[in-house]
Design an enzyme around this catalytic site. Structure first.
Site, PDB file in Angstrom:
ATOM      1  N   LYS A   1       8.920   5.656  -3.496  1.00 43.45           N
ATOM      2  CA  LYS A   1       9.708   5.086  -2.385  1.00 43.45           C
ATOM      3  C   LYS A   1       9.926   3.612  -2.639  1.00 43.45           C
ATOM      4  CE  LYS A   1       9.189   5.994   2.196  1.00 43.45           C
ATOM      5  NZ  LYS A   1       8.290   5.979   3.372  1.00 43.45           N
TER       6      LYS A   1
HETATM    7  C1  E4P Z   1       9.110   6.845   6.462  1.00 39.54           C
HETATM    8  O1  E4P Z   1       9.592   7.061   5.396  1.00 39.54           O
HETATM    9  C2  E4P Z   1       9.161   5.487   7.090  1.00 39.54           C
HETATM   10  O2  E4P Z   1       8.422   4.612   6.317  1.00 39.54           O
HETATM   11  C3  E4P Z   1       8.636   5.546   8.488  1.00 39.54           C
HETATM   12  O3  E4P Z   1       9.188   6.673   9.142  1.00 39.54           O
HETATM   13  C4  E4P Z   1       8.869   4.277   9.265  1.00 39.54           C
HETATM   14  O4  E4P Z   1       8.498   4.556  10.596  1.00 39.54           O
HETATM   15  P1  E4P Z   1       8.213   3.431  11.676  1.00 39.54           P
HETATM   16  O5  E4P Z   1       9.497   2.775  12.024  1.00 39.54           O
HETATM   17  O6  E4P Z   1       7.636   4.195  12.827  1.00 39.54           O
HETATM   18  O7  E4P Z   1       7.228   2.480  11.089  1.00 39.54           O
END
Ligand code: E4P
Length: 225
Positions: free
Chosen positions: A86
């Protein structure tokens, strides 16, 4: 649409994959840090629990392209080929996406707030893009519309990258991106529990059993056959 779990909680993952059709696990540095456990051990444990075929998305913490590339390669080497690296979409991130994807490494472009960020990440070779629905909503834009626009643009330009809608705080947001054709949603434990359960379903089941027991007592159909 695939359901993915946005968590680093190994015990939750273990239970959830036993019960539900889970298409992958996503994490980010905040999610992992929340567990307050050894990073490498935690990811190894998650990989062991989900098996080698399920997609596991691990986010880099390096910030320049060279280091991101090195980190990404090590992530895949250590946690298996079905691990997606990622990478947040900024200038250094896009360069790293180009390099890693050209070497056959699956990349998930993340921290996406606009459809143009998704488009350029996909053009750079990302296999998945993760728009942040709730965070976009908090900016007074419509996260689900951004997801819908990304899907439309990918269709228009015949781009194969898949959209994993992320950052949800409520079920309506999940429902809205499903209507827009998101390929996957990734949700945390609390929200996932609300996806399948409903208090009216529970009370309906209770009523069915009360009616049944009035006539048949505690007998089960499996014992009547
Ligand atoms: C997933 O890939 C993201 O990092 C995550 O859903 C971010 O979520 P948040 O906005 O609740 O931190």
């Amino acid at each position: 649409m695939e359901y993915m779990l946005d968590t680093g909680n190994v015990e939750y993952i273990r239970k959830a994959i036993e019960y539900f059709p889970i298409g992958g696990i996503t994490t980010n540095p905040s999610i992992i840090a929340k567990e307050k456990k050894d990073f490498v051990e935690t990811i190894k444990e998650i990989r062991k629990v989900i098996g080698e075929n399920m997609l596991l998305h691990i986010q880099v913490v390096s910030t320049n392209s060279e280091d991101i590339v090195e980190e990404g390669k090590k992530i895949v080497k250590n946690f298996g080929e079905n691990t997606c690296v990622k990478i947040p979409v900024n200038k250094e991130g896009i360069k790293a996406i180009k390099i890693l994807s050209s070497q056959g490494i699956k990349v998930t472009a993340t921290a996406i707030y606009t459809s143009q960020q998704a488009l350029i990440a996909a053009k750079a070779g990302a296999s998945y893009v993760a728009p942040y629905v709730n965070r976009i909503d908090n900016l007074s834009f419509d996260g689900a519309t951004v997801v819908g626009n990304i899907i439309k643009e990918f269709k228009e330009y015949n781009i194969k990258a898949k959209v994993i809608a992320a950052s949800f705080k409520n079920l309506q947001q999940v429902h809205n991106v499903a209507l827009h054709g998101a390929h996957a949603v990734t949700v945390n434990e609390d929200l996932f529990e609300r996806i399948y359960s409903h208090s009216h379903t529970d009370s309906s089941i209770e009523q069915f059993l009360n009616d049944w027991e009035e006539v048949y007592g505690k007998q089960k159909i499996k014992d009547m056959l």
